[in-house]
Design a protein around this motif. Sequence first.
Motif, PDB file in Angstrom:
ATOM      1  N   LEU A   1       0.823  -1.203   0.000  1.00 20.08           N
ATOM      2  CA  LEU A   1       0.000   0.000   0.000  1.00 20.08           C
ATOM      3  C   LEU A   1       0.862   1.260   0.000  1.00 20.08           C
ATOM      4  N   PHE A   2       1.927   1.239   0.808  1.00 15.97           N
ATOM      5  CA  PHE A   2       2.809   2.409   0.896  1.00 15.97           C
ATOM      6  C   PHE A   2       3.506   2.689  -0.433  1.00 15.97           C
ATOM      7  N   PHE A   3       4.106   1.663  -1.018  1.00 16.73           N
ATOM      8  CA  PHE A   3       4.867   1.884  -2.247  1.00 16.73           C
ATOM      9  C   PHE A   3       3.952   2.167  -3.442  1.00 16.73           C
ATOM     10  N   ALA A   4       2.767   1.579  -3.466  1.00 17.66           N
ATOM     11  CA  ALA A   4       1.810   1.888  -4.530  1.00 17.66           C
ATOM     12  C   ALA A   4       1.397   3.351  -4.449  1.00 17.66           C
ATOM     13  N   THR A   5       1.159   3.833  -3.228  1.00 11.12           N
ATOM     14  CA  THR A   5       0.801   5.242  -3.019  1.00 11.12           C
ATOM     15  C   THR A   5       1.953   6.161  -3.397  1.00 11.12           C
ATOM     16  N   LEU A   6       3.161   5.778  -3.003  1.00  8.93           N
ATOM     17  CA  LEU A   6       4.337   6.585  -3.321  1.00  8.93           C
ATOM     18  C   LEU A   6       4.548   6.685  -4.832  1.00  8.93           C
ATOM     19  N   ILE A   7       4.456   5.570  -5.529  1.00  9.00           N
ATOM     20  CA  ILE A   7       4.665   5.564  -6.981  1.00  9.00           C
ATOM     21  C   ILE A   7       3.584   6.397  -7.677  1.00  9.00           C
ATOM     22  N   PHE A   8       2.334   6.240  -7.241  1.00  8.87           N
ATOM     23  CA  PHE A   8       1.245   7.007  -7.856  1.00  8.87           C
ATOM     24  C   PHE A   8       1.445   8.506  -7.630  1.00  8.87           C
TER      25      PHE A   8
ATOM     26  N   LEU B   1       0.923  17.302   7.778  1.00  9.72           N
ATOM     27  CA  LEU B   1      -0.320  17.476   8.525  1.00  9.72           C
ATOM     28  C   LEU B   1      -1.339  16.395   8.157  1.00  9.72           C
ATOM     29  N   ALA B   2      -1.396  16.049   6.876  1.00  8.43           N
ATOM     30  CA  ALA B   2      -2.316  14.989   6.428  1.00  8.43           C
ATOM     31  C   ALA B   2      -1.953  13.651   7.052  1.00  8.43           C
ATOM     32  N   ALA B   3      -0.656  13.329   7.069  1.00  7.94           N
ATOM     33  CA  ALA B   3      -0.206  12.048   7.630  1.00  7.94           C
ATOM     34  C   ALA B   3      -0.401  11.987   9.140  1.00  7.94           C
ATOM     35  N   SER B   4      -0.213  13.089   9.807  1.00 12.78           N
ATOM     36  CA  SER B   4      -0.286  13.083  11.274  1.00 12.78           C
ATOM     37  C   SER B   4      -1.715  13.160  11.785  1.00 12.78           C
ATOM     38  N   THR B   5      -2.579  13.908  11.107  1.00 11.82           N
ATOM     39  CA  THR B   5      -3.966  14.034  11.570  1.00 11.82           C
ATOM     40  C   THR B   5      -4.888  13.003  10.926  1.00 11.82           C
ATOM     41  N   ILE B   6      -4.406  12.331   9.863  1.00 11.26           N
ATOM     42  CA  ILE B   6      -5.165  11.365   9.048  1.00 11.26           C
ATOM     43  C   ILE B   6      -6.548  11.902   8.683  1.00 11.26           C
ATOM     44  N   SER B   7      -6.603  13.183   8.355  1.00 16.38           N
ATOM     45  CA  SER B   7      -7.874  13.799   7.975  1.00 16.38           C
ATOM     46  C   SER B   7      -7.647  14.861   6.922  1.00 16.38           C
TER      47      SER B   7
ATOM     48  N   GLU C   1      -6.037   1.282  11.463  1.00 16.33           N
ATOM     49  CA  GLU C   1      -6.606   2.582  11.079  1.00 16.33           C
ATOM     50  C   GLU C   1      -5.551   3.664  10.890  1.00 16.33           C
ATOM     51  N   TYR C   2      -4.718   3.852  11.906  1.00 20.98           N
ATOM     52  CA  TYR C   2      -3.788   4.981  11.804  1.00 20.98           C
ATOM     53  C   TYR C   2      -2.787   4.805  10.671  1.00 20.98           C
ATOM     54  N   ILE C   3      -2.211   3.610  10.548  1.00 22.03           N
ATOM     55  CA  ILE C   3      -1.153   3.397   9.553  1.00 22.03           C
ATOM     56  C   ILE C   3      -1.676   3.566   8.133  1.00 22.03           C
ATOM     57  N   VAL C   4      -2.773   2.855   7.803  1.00 25.96           N
ATOM     58  CA  VAL C   4      -3.285   2.926   6.429  1.00 25.96           C
ATOM     59  C   VAL C   4      -3.901   4.290   6.144  1.00 25.96           C
ATOM     60  N   ALA C   5      -4.523   4.902   7.152  1.00 24.05           N
ATOM     61  CA  ALA C   5      -5.125   6.224   6.941  1.00 24.05           C
ATOM     62  C   ALA C   5      -4.051   7.285   6.717  1.00 24.05           C
ATOM     63  N   ALA C   6      -2.928   7.162   7.410  1.00 22.57           N
ATOM     64  CA  ALA C   6      -1.829   8.110   7.203  1.00 22.57           C
ATOM     65  C   ALA C   6      -1.306   8.019   5.772  1.00 22.57           C
ATOM     66  N   ILE C   7      -1.250   6.797   5.236  1.00 20.89           N
ATOM     67  CA  ILE C   7      -0.768   6.602   3.866  1.00 20.89           C
ATOM     68  C   ILE C   7      -1.744   7.173   2.851  1.00 20.89           C
ATOM     69  N   ARG C   8      -3.015   6.811   2.999  1.00 23.66           N
ATOM     70  CA  ARG C   8      -3.984   7.217   1.980  1.00 23.66           C
ATOM     71  C   ARG C   8      -4.324   8.704   2.041  1.00 23.66           C
ATOM     72  N   THR C   9      -4.329   9.284   3.253  1.00 21.33           N
ATOM     73  CA  THR C   9      -4.708  10.692   3.378  1.00 21.33           C
ATOM     74  C   THR C   9      -3.709  11.609   2.700  1.00 21.33           C
ATOM     75  N   THR C  10      -2.423  11.243   2.729  1.00 17.28           N
ATOM     76  CA  THR C  10      -1.427  12.072   2.045  1.00 17.28           C
ATOM     77  C   THR C  10      -1.707  12.135   0.546  1.00 17.28           C
ATOM     78  N   LEU C  11      -2.096  11.012  -0.053  1.00 20.30           N
ATOM     79  CA  LEU C  11      -2.413  11.012  -1.479  1.00 20.30           C
ATOM     80  C   LEU C  11      -3.724  11.753  -1.739  1.00 20.30           C
ATOM     81  N   ASN C  12      -4.705  11.587  -0.847  1.00 18.08           N
ATOM     82  CA  ASN C  12      -5.960  12.340  -0.992  1.00 18.08           C
ATOM     83  C   ASN C  12      -5.699  13.834  -1.069  1.00 18.08           C
TER      84      ASN C  12
END
Length: 423
Positions: A231-238, A267-273, A381-392
């Motif tokens: 999930l992390f590397f897919a998000t990073l590459i995208f 801020l996105a990674a730390s607040t996951i929002s 929740e926290y780990i995956v949300a931190a990853i996806r929120t940065t891309l969002n």
Amino acid sequence: MTESTSTTTKRVRYNPTVAIVVAMVAGVAAGFIGGSRMTEIQFVGDIFFRLIQMCMVPFVMCQIIEAVGSLTGKQLGSIGTKAVVIFLVSSLLASAFGIFCTVLAQPGAGLASTDLVMSATTDLEGTTTSVQDTIVGFFSSNIFASMAGGSMVPCLVFSIFFGIGVSVYRTKIDEDCVAYKAVCEVNEILLTIIRIVMNVAPIGIFAYVSASIGALGLDILIPIGKYILVLFFATLIFTLVWFVVVQVYCKLPITKLAPKMFRMTVLAASTISSAVTLPTEMDDARNKIGISDEVASLVLPLGMPLNSNGSALHMACTAVFVSQMFNMPFEGSMLVYVCVIAWLLSLANAVAPGATLISLTMLMPALGLPLEAVAILGGLEYIVAAIRTTLNVNSDVFSALLVAKSENAIDYDVFNGTKRLDA
């Protein structure tokens, strides 16, 4: 002596971004060291997020009403249409890319016979949803109920219609509109409240991160670590692909653009929002990157619920991972169906901490997957949300840049630092 004192003062000046990074790192360390005992301070983090969220729905609505209300019909049609098309296409591509990476890496292979999967149970009930139900849910029958429930997409649709009404009315009376002025003033007041609350962000983030990591533990993290890495590397590459697209089309070098997006990314990674990050995101988009106010004020709030590249990628990746983990692999046309379902559900995804549980209880039944997977993945929740929120968050800015370039609305002097706009 005075000059030396002044220099010292500048060196120790409070930097909110650095403070948040330190709080996040310290929270991770405290979570691993303190373990489950750190959950006792999670209430501090919960209070911080509630303070932010209490303003977020009206803030986003006022931002959109102000942005739409200030535009002519021609401007709204041009900017809005381009933004929505970019949102939908990029999120669909993100979903497809998540599937591709997970099928390629096979992170769930071999887990079906492990104790983690065999012992997984849950009391949760699945939430089934059809394409028709998802689309109907975009429109509210009671806007106050939607606001109270934090349903962002219906609130967004109402705000667009309200903004269009304001725009038409302003044109009709050909003078200042009291309602428009009131929305602008309320918007400024809400932004002031958010800025005040953000002063205690490091404290809230430390409490939430340490509690989340402490509750998670290594017992869950180690067996499904491969899924997190995929999930992390897919998000990073995208994200890197997005940077390349923006560099080529907008002529903005990655080496300059990436540092300007650092604050919002942290801020996105730390607040996951993405909702909590929106004010900072809008400020940096205008004053550091140079996106015009008319584009930033419309596209960024609009993108928060509609442009969930990270959520689409996360749900697609998770669906395929769960199918592998329970030895129920998807193939052929079923992968296309997974791609579309993950894409559609990303549009209805919550924009605050806790969204993973909601997403999973909708995703699993829709694809015929065991709901027991929620018991395994819900703790991440926290780990995956931190990853996806940065891309969002980052994809919202990338989309705004594409729209701004097409409208000749990027101030390259601001981007290059030769011109500073007022915040």
